[in-house]
Enzyme design. Sequence first.
Site, PDB file in Angstrom:
ATOM      1  N   GLY A  30      35.722  34.525  34.811  1.00  0.00           N
ATOM      2  CA  GLY A  30      35.629  33.240  35.513  1.00  0.00           C
ATOM      3  C   GLY A  30      35.283  33.447  36.964  1.00  0.00           C
ATOM      4  O   GLY A  30      34.461  34.304  37.304  1.00  0.00           O
ATOM      5  N   GLU A  65      36.410  39.697  35.221  1.00  0.00           N
ATOM      6  CA  GLU A  65      34.947  39.626  35.196  1.00  0.00           C
ATOM      7  C   GLU A  65      34.564  38.366  35.958  1.00  0.00           C
ATOM      8  O   GLU A  65      34.695  37.249  35.446  1.00  0.00           O
ATOM      9  CB  GLU A  65      34.464  39.559  33.747  1.00  0.00           C
ATOM     10  N   CYS A  83      26.923  34.467  35.025  1.00  0.00           N
ATOM     11  CA  CYS A  83      27.414  35.356  36.076  1.00  0.00           C
ATOM     12  C   CYS A  83      26.370  36.377  36.517  1.00  0.00           C
ATOM     13  O   CYS A  83      26.393  36.841  37.643  1.00  0.00           O
ATOM     14  CB  CYS A  83      28.664  36.079  35.600  1.00  0.00           C
ATOM     15  N   LYS A 131      38.359  32.461  42.689  1.00  0.00           N
ATOM     16  CA  LYS A 131      39.540  31.700  43.109  1.00  0.00           C
ATOM     17  C   LYS A 131      40.627  31.820  42.040  1.00  0.00           C
ATOM     18  O   LYS A 131      41.771  32.160  42.326  1.00  0.00           O
ATOM     19  CB  LYS A 131      39.135  30.237  43.316  1.00  0.00           C
ATOM     20  N   VAL A 132      40.274  31.573  40.814  1.00  0.00           N
ATOM     21  CA  VAL A 132      41.254  31.669  39.731  1.00  0.00           C
ATOM     22  C   VAL A 132      41.586  33.136  39.461  1.00  0.00           C
ATOM     23  O   VAL A 132      42.712  33.473  39.103  1.00  0.00           O
ATOM     24  CB  VAL A 132      40.745  30.976  38.451  1.00  0.00           C
ATOM     25  N   GLY A 133      40.621  34.021  39.690  1.00  0.00           N
ATOM     26  CA  GLY A 133      40.863  35.457  39.537  1.00  0.00           C
ATOM     27  C   GLY A 133      42.045  35.898  40.385  1.00  0.00           C
ATOM     28  O   GLY A 133      42.891  36.689  39.959  1.00  0.00           O
TER      29      GLY A 133
END
Lengths: 491, 488
Positions: free
Chosen positions: B201, B223, B258, B204-206
């Site tokens: 993803g 990733e 990506c 930010k969420v990583g």
Amino acid sequence: MEALDGLEQSLTELRQTFTSGRTRDVAWRKDQLRAILKLIDHNEAKINLALHQDLCKHPVEIYRDEIGVVKKSANYSLSCVEKWMAPKKGRIPWLFFPSRGEVLPEPYGLVLIFVAWNFPISLALDPLIGAISAGNTVVIKPSDLSPACSAFLASTIPLYLDPTAVRVIEGGAHVAEQLLQHRWDKIFFTGSHRVGKIVMSAAAKHLTPVTLELGGKCPVIVDTLSDPSEIMVAAKRVAGGKWGPCSGQACIAIDYVLVDRKFAPILIEFLKKIIHQFYGENLKNLKYLSRIVNKHHFARLCSILEDPRVAASIVYGGSLDENNLIIEPTILLDPPLDSEIMTEEIFGPLLPIITLDNIHESIEFINLRPKPLAIYAFTKDEKFKKLVLMETSSGSLTFNDVMVQFLCDELPFGGVGQSGIGRYHGKYSFDTFSHEKAVLYRSFFLELEPRYPPWNEFKLQFLRFAYIFDYFRLLLLLLGRKLQQMFASSH
Amino acid sequence: MGSKDAKKEEAFDAEAARSLVNDLRGRFASGKTKSCEWRVSQLKAMLKFTNEHEKDIIDALRSDLSKPMVESFITEIAMLKASCEFTLKGLKRWMMPEKVKTSITTFPSSAEIVPEPLGVVLVISAWNYPFLLALDPVIGAIAAGNAVVLKPSEIAPATSSLLAKLVGEYMDSSAVKVVEGAIPETSALLEQKWDKIFYTGNGKVGRIVLAAAARFLTPVALELGGKCPVFVDSDVNVKVMARRVIAGKWGLNNGQACVSADHIITTKDFAPKLIDALKVELEKFYGNDPLKSEDLSRIVNSNHFARLAKLLDDDKVSGKIVLGGQIESKDLKIAPTILLDVPEDSLIMNEEIFGPLLPVITVDRLEDSFRSYNLKEKPLAAYLFTNKKKLKEEFVRNVSAGGLLINDIGLHLANPHLPFGGVGESGMGSYHGKFSFDTFSHKKPVLYRSFGGDASARYPPYAPWKLKLLKALLDGSIFGIIRALLGW
């Protein structure tokens, strides 16, 4: 406040050094590795003094666990770094023809190494060897609990290594916090799992990858042995693996023993004899033992023994010398499993012996607890070995010895679960400080039409065969298409 | 029917998540997932449902993303099947312990490295390749012998529910589970202790995932993405280059990938030729009214549509459009759009575009731009089109990214022999092929020693001769050892 200003400037300089490309050059890396060897060679006496001051370590223990380890590691890296730096060829399926693939290791950039206090020289220099071999710039933060060694590193490293690329920053938790606020390209931490969590949380803010070398309660399973010479060997190795490394204050030191109830008394008798032989018979005459690092840890270990149920289980030792921070090698037989000595990593010279009805129960015992950094098992039973191998999980597993897995450059050294993330030693050190960049080279020659829209049935069929690398059907399809086209044009 | 609805109403909260993890831990502890037979059966089941439900998968992808059928086939279905087959072929070999040399220091001894599963793992997947990016990591997790929870992206709801259905019907649901949902469900899952978390993803969420993992010292693979630059030299086959750029931008989910080309860097002189070639090939691929082409995905939802429209909103940016720019908000479509020399500080040059807008930035010399790119965040991939050997060497040496590809775009994804992953902002860890198996394994070193060959030099009381022997042993020098033993 002042420390913070100096820090910003320092980090900027280190990043500039990295950007200049100097640390990527193989000659630079080899020079730095040779410099580490020189540093050790010229300063053996100073290192012995610093370690004696911090931990009362004996020179032989120092050579075995600190100096020798670093020399071995630096020599090994020197002889292999060029090979490690070379790109690794990757296989390419025919469909991609013509193309070439490789994996190229490159340095992360600016890395931070946190050092633990129990092996304050080797746990600083061994990761440093990895970071440098991989071409990074480095900041080392030694532990403030080993102040003499910290000062030694801070004053000596700048005299031997490239000061624009390798720096030592001393200090305690406050300095560590400041360091963690900055962005690093990699953090390597050796220490407790409580602080490991803090480091990883801080790293998360910048998506910084981490290697955490933590610890855990490393058990040793001792199966019933009948040959006295073998029992002697096992007992020596258990003793050497408990009290030998820094008086039990080591991540891979034996924490506790698991043994069959009937065999326990025999093992204990052998252990007592060996303690006398190795270390001496009473508190006043103890030799070859490191001291407890400081008053705080001494008090911690004392309080473990203050639990009356634990004190009642002492079968040997238990004496304390608060002035000199020495605790006698102590053996306990079946302390309660819910007492602190059996729920927390001991990190000291207290050895609980836990008895079981059947040695096979040791597997379940271990599995009910967090995965440790190492499991040791003394046994000649090949079936039992297999069971231990397949049914337990740990950073590493060693049969019929303790601690020596640390010396094998070919074996990765690291934890799993609560005992850590990542690994190092030998080539694994180089890898842990490298990013493996995949590179694929294609040429303009030989275009595959079916790759592109507009889509049609032919292209779909082509791709169906291509993806399962069914070259035969692909050929038929292409021939069929050719014939079709020939037909169409002749009409 | 009533009770099923009631079940759906039950929120998947932290309690439910904890209970789920406990169940899976029990399952894992039973040893079932460790057997080769189980792993093979699960992979075959995945292959089976992919084959038997190809049409359903294509329909779900069309519903979620308007993905063209052939693109769905190439980039999702075929890739997944290839991954399954590659893993099935290699699995037995990968599971075998690797013998390792030991040195004289620990003589006599033998050693090996034994791969073992980590335990119970969590795979959180993305919306842009919702089928592939959900199941490809699961292949690795299963191959390594773990129990798995898969949380597909709620932004691709049709695929998410299809995955839940297929995995539930075909695979061992006592060890492989799908949990659907959005932020509340993901948070509930992240509060639990996992043995590994694999996240695909954005950064930010990583960070949120990594922080949650830190609480339990859980290892993670992330990733992520980044602004994947495409450097284009003048010494190229212009037509082939243009087609590959198009395939690597609009052919990859209309730029929502990506690894898709984010922007182009080329020389001032070459830019006009490059843009003309792109215009010609774009028309061949998608016709002269691309908004009507069936061969282009749409923008996934109105949020992302608004985000992309905003990038074009800036006058300094919209004035630089040289092709395209048409938008159709009803169908969430944006035409392939090329912009020339937008300002460096505009939003479009500072955020990952993830859409069909392609800025072309001109420079004087390509080589100079390699170095300046290293001061930016490292992307997941970087590309170079050229025939010049020296330029290739400079590029490979100086540009850091997850992966590099010369003279093509995105293809390295399809090679299972190369690790696929990011560095810095673009992620950590890698997968594909055996790298997937490795990423979900713990490689346990095992040292076998015997009772013989015990060197008393190891033990106290310490004496000078012991020090000599130790030095020799650690140096690995046979002569040193002999001399020490002989007392010299």
